[in-house]
Design a protein around this motif. Structure first.
Motif, PDB file in Angstrom:
ATOM      1  N   LYS A  19     -36.421 -31.856  -6.856  1.00 32.18           N
ATOM      2  CA  LYS A  19     -36.758 -31.815  -5.421  1.00 32.18           C
ATOM      3  C   LYS A  19     -36.971 -30.382  -4.926  1.00 32.18           C
ATOM      4  CE  LYS A  19     -32.979 -33.908  -4.536  1.00 32.18           C
ATOM      5  NZ  LYS A  19     -32.610 -33.989  -5.969  1.00 32.18           N
ATOM      6  N   SER A  20     -36.008 -29.509  -5.216  1.00 31.96           N
ATOM      7  CA  SER A  20     -36.114 -28.130  -4.718  1.00 31.96           C
ATOM      8  C   SER A  20     -37.351 -27.447  -5.294  1.00 31.96           C
ATOM      9  CB  SER A  20     -34.879 -27.309  -5.084  1.00 31.96           C
ATOM     10  OG  SER A  20     -33.723 -28.035  -4.810  1.00 31.96           O
ATOM     11  N   THR A  21     -37.625 -27.714  -6.567  1.00 33.69           N
ATOM     12  CA  THR A  21     -38.802 -27.130  -7.215  1.00 33.69           C
ATOM     13  C   THR A  21     -40.072 -27.597  -6.497  1.00 33.69           C
ATOM     14  OG1 THR A  21     -37.613 -27.143  -9.316  1.00 33.69           O
ATOM     15  CG2 THR A  21     -40.030 -26.965  -9.434  1.00 33.69           C
ATOM     16  N   THR A 112     -28.693 -41.102   2.015  1.00 28.95           N
ATOM     17  CA  THR A 112     -27.476 -41.766   2.502  1.00 28.95           C
ATOM     18  C   THR A 112     -27.436 -43.212   2.016  1.00 28.95           C
ATOM     19  OG1 THR A 112     -27.622 -40.363   4.452  1.00 28.95           O
ATOM     20  CG2 THR A 112     -26.095 -42.210   4.566  1.00 28.95           C
TER      21      THR A 112
HETATM   22  N1  T5A Z   1     -25.988 -36.498  -0.513  1.00 31.50           N
HETATM   23  C1  T5A Z   1     -26.901 -35.901   0.303  1.00 31.50           C
HETATM   24  C2  T5A Z   1     -25.407 -37.726  -0.186  1.00 31.50           C
HETATM   25  O1  T5A Z   1     -24.550 -38.229  -0.915  1.00 31.50           O
HETATM   26  N2  T5A Z   1     -25.799 -38.332   0.977  1.00 31.50           N
HETATM   27  C3  T5A Z   1     -26.696 -37.775   1.837  1.00 31.50           C
HETATM   28  O2  T5A Z   1     -27.001 -38.369   2.888  1.00 31.50           O
HETATM   29  C4  T5A Z   1     -27.280 -36.505   1.478  1.00 31.50           C
HETATM   30  C5  T5A Z   1     -28.281 -35.865   2.402  1.00 31.50           C
HETATM   31  C6  T5A Z   1     -26.787 -32.690  -2.246  1.00 31.50           C
HETATM   32  C7  T5A Z   1     -25.742 -33.699  -2.650  1.00 31.50           C
HETATM   33  O3  T5A Z   1     -25.382 -34.461  -1.515  1.00 31.50           O
HETATM   34  C8  T5A Z   1     -25.575 -35.820  -1.765  1.00 31.50           C
HETATM   35  C9  T5A Z   1     -26.569 -35.885  -2.870  1.00 31.50           C
HETATM   36  C10 T5A Z   1     -26.263 -34.661  -3.683  1.00 31.50           C
HETATM   37  O4  T5A Z   1     -25.238 -34.974  -4.590  1.00 31.50           O
HETATM   38  P1  T5A Z   1     -27.912 -30.679  -3.431  1.00 31.50           P
HETATM   39  O5  T5A Z   1     -27.362 -29.331  -3.653  1.00 31.50           O
HETATM   40  O6  T5A Z   1     -28.964 -30.849  -2.435  1.00 31.50           O
HETATM   41  O7  T5A Z   1     -26.742 -31.689  -3.177  1.00 31.50           O
HETATM   42  O8  T5A Z   1     -28.225 -31.147  -4.862  1.00 31.50           O
HETATM   43  P2  T5A Z   1     -29.469 -31.906  -5.389  1.00 31.50           P
HETATM   44  O9  T5A Z   1     -30.251 -32.494  -4.288  1.00 31.50           O
HETATM   45  O10 T5A Z   1     -29.024 -32.833  -6.451  1.00 31.50           O
HETATM   46  O11 T5A Z   1     -30.334 -30.749  -5.928  1.00 31.50           O
HETATM   47  P3  T5A Z   1     -30.353 -30.166  -7.340  1.00 31.50           P
HETATM   48  O12 T5A Z   1     -30.557 -28.711  -7.200  1.00 31.50           O
HETATM   49  O13 T5A Z   1     -29.198 -30.586  -8.132  1.00 31.50           O
HETATM   50  O14 T5A Z   1     -31.609 -30.848  -7.954  1.00 31.50           O
HETATM   51  P4  T5A Z   1     -33.127 -30.856  -7.525  1.00 31.50           P
HETATM   52  O15 T5A Z   1     -33.381 -30.048  -6.318  1.00 31.50           O
HETATM   53  O16 T5A Z   1     -33.588 -32.252  -7.536  1.00 31.50           O
HETATM   54  O17 T5A Z   1     -33.783 -30.165  -8.788  1.00 31.50           O
HETATM   55  P5  T5A Z   1     -34.340 -28.676  -8.966  1.00 31.50           P
HETATM   56  O18 T5A Z   1     -35.693 -28.578  -8.424  1.00 31.50           O
HETATM   57  O19 T5A Z   1     -33.297 -27.721  -8.528  1.00 31.50           O
HETATM   58  O20 T5A Z   1     -34.475 -28.651 -10.549  1.00 31.50           O
HETATM   59  C11 T5A Z   1     -33.354 -28.736 -11.390  1.00 31.50           C
HETATM   60  C12 T5A Z   1     -33.722 -28.095 -12.741  1.00 31.50           C
HETATM   61  O21 T5A Z   1     -34.767 -28.837 -13.337  1.00 31.50           O
HETATM   62  C13 T5A Z   1     -35.932 -28.022 -13.531  1.00 31.50           C
HETATM   63  C14 T5A Z   1     -35.761 -26.816 -12.627  1.00 31.50           C
HETATM   64  O22 T5A Z   1     -36.413 -25.672 -13.130  1.00 31.50           O
HETATM   65  C15 T5A Z   1     -34.237 -26.649 -12.629  1.00 31.50           C
HETATM   66  O23 T5A Z   1     -33.840 -25.947 -13.766  1.00 31.50           O
HETATM   67  N3  T5A Z   1     -37.098 -28.839 -13.175  1.00 31.50           N
HETATM   68  C16 T5A Z   1     -37.874 -29.464 -14.066  1.00 31.50           C
HETATM   69  N4  T5A Z   1     -37.839 -29.500 -15.407  1.00 31.50           N
HETATM   70  C17 T5A Z   1     -38.783 -30.254 -16.026  1.00 31.50           C
HETATM   71  N5  T5A Z   1     -39.770 -30.940 -15.365  1.00 31.50           N
HETATM   72  C18 T5A Z   1     -39.841 -30.914 -14.014  1.00 31.50           C
HETATM   73  N6  T5A Z   1     -40.790 -31.598 -13.376  1.00 31.50           N
HETATM   74  C19 T5A Z   1     -38.856 -30.147 -13.308  1.00 31.50           C
HETATM   75  N7  T5A Z   1     -38.625 -29.925 -11.999  1.00 31.50           N
HETATM   76  C20 T5A Z   1     -37.550 -29.125 -11.930  1.00 31.50           C
END
Ligand code: T5A
Length: 222
Positions: A19-21, A112
């Protein structure tokens, strides 16, 4: 309140889905887009929970380590996420939409439903109540488009190996499987709003799918 003229776009999916990417790449492309030779729209990038002083404090509470922080039960967790969202909408999202901005949010109401309903097992009725209460009665707090990045939890969690999991990310695999099923159910139930994107594809392919959805669904030139 003025009628909103912007677009709220939300990016959803499980842990490590990319997502963040995607938010970072998509926001860059949207900021460069021009409609009818105009100056281009303001792009506002947000994450949930967060985006306001209150939201960031709630984020620290909600996502702090499993041990050492206060006990947060499932119902309290639900309403803390809802409180962060209500504040974000009132303080940032609605004013931005009224300025015709494109508002991109990393996680929103669907998280959520996926995490607190499907993951934690809270009732659909209770979760709907909290979600609707946070968003409020008007249409402007509802996403125009939601991109749901789908990856098997083993893949997403594998991408995050080596990082210290937060309080919710550290739940077991079964929890994250239920969360994924929750997101798939939401995408299937609301095809007009949601576009399911294969998050296992390469980042460039994920961005292309997102740009196509933005162009087709919102009619924006990207
Ligand atoms: N939550 C949130 C709830 O329980 N209820 C709610 O209502 C809300 C709003 C949020 C936490 O809160 C919970 C859910 C979550 O547990 P967060 O910090 O926002 O926590 O964590 P996440 O959303 O999980 O974000 P992450 O950083 O863990 O993951 P992302 O953003 O999905 O992934 P990203 O882009 O950081 O990528 C992760 C890794 O994968 C690589 C990237 O380079 C990075 O190393 N990557 C890929 N690799 C291969 N192919 C691709 N297409 C790739 N895209 C990225």
């Amino acid at each position: 309140m003025n009628e909103a003229r912007g677009f709220l776009i939300t990016i959803e999916g499980g842990e490590g889905a990319g997502k963040s990417t995607l938010v970072s790449a998509l926001s860059e492309r949207l900021a460069r887009a021009r409609e009818g030779g105009g100056p281009g729209r303001e792009v506002v990038v947000l994450r949930e929970p967060g985006g306001t002083a209150l939201g960031e404090r709630l984020r620290a509470l909600l996502l702090g380590p499993s041990f050492g922080g206060p006990l947060i039960g499932p119902r309290a967790e639900l309403f803390l996420f809802a409180a962060a969202r209500a504040q974000l909408l009132d303080e940032v999202v609605r004013p931005a939409l009224a300025r015709s901005a494109l508002v991109l949010v990393d996680r929103f109401s669907d998280s959520t439903v996926a995490y607190q309903q499907h993951g934690r097992g809270l009732s659909a009725q209770l979760v709907r109540c909290a979600v609707d209460g946070a968003v409020g009665p008007s249409q402007e707090g509802r996403p125009a488009l939601t991109l749901v990045l789908d990856v098997p939890p083993e893949v997403g969690l594998g991408r995050l190996a080596g990082e210290e999991p937060d309080r919710i990310g550290g739940e077991d695999l079964e929890f994250h499987r239920r969360v994924r099923e929750g997101f798939l159910a939401i995408a299937a139930a609301e095809p007009d709003r949601c576009v399911l994107v294969d998050g296992t594809a390469a980042p460039d392919a994920v961005l292309d799918a997102a740009l196509l959805a933005v162009a087709k669904r919102l009619g924006l030139a990207v």
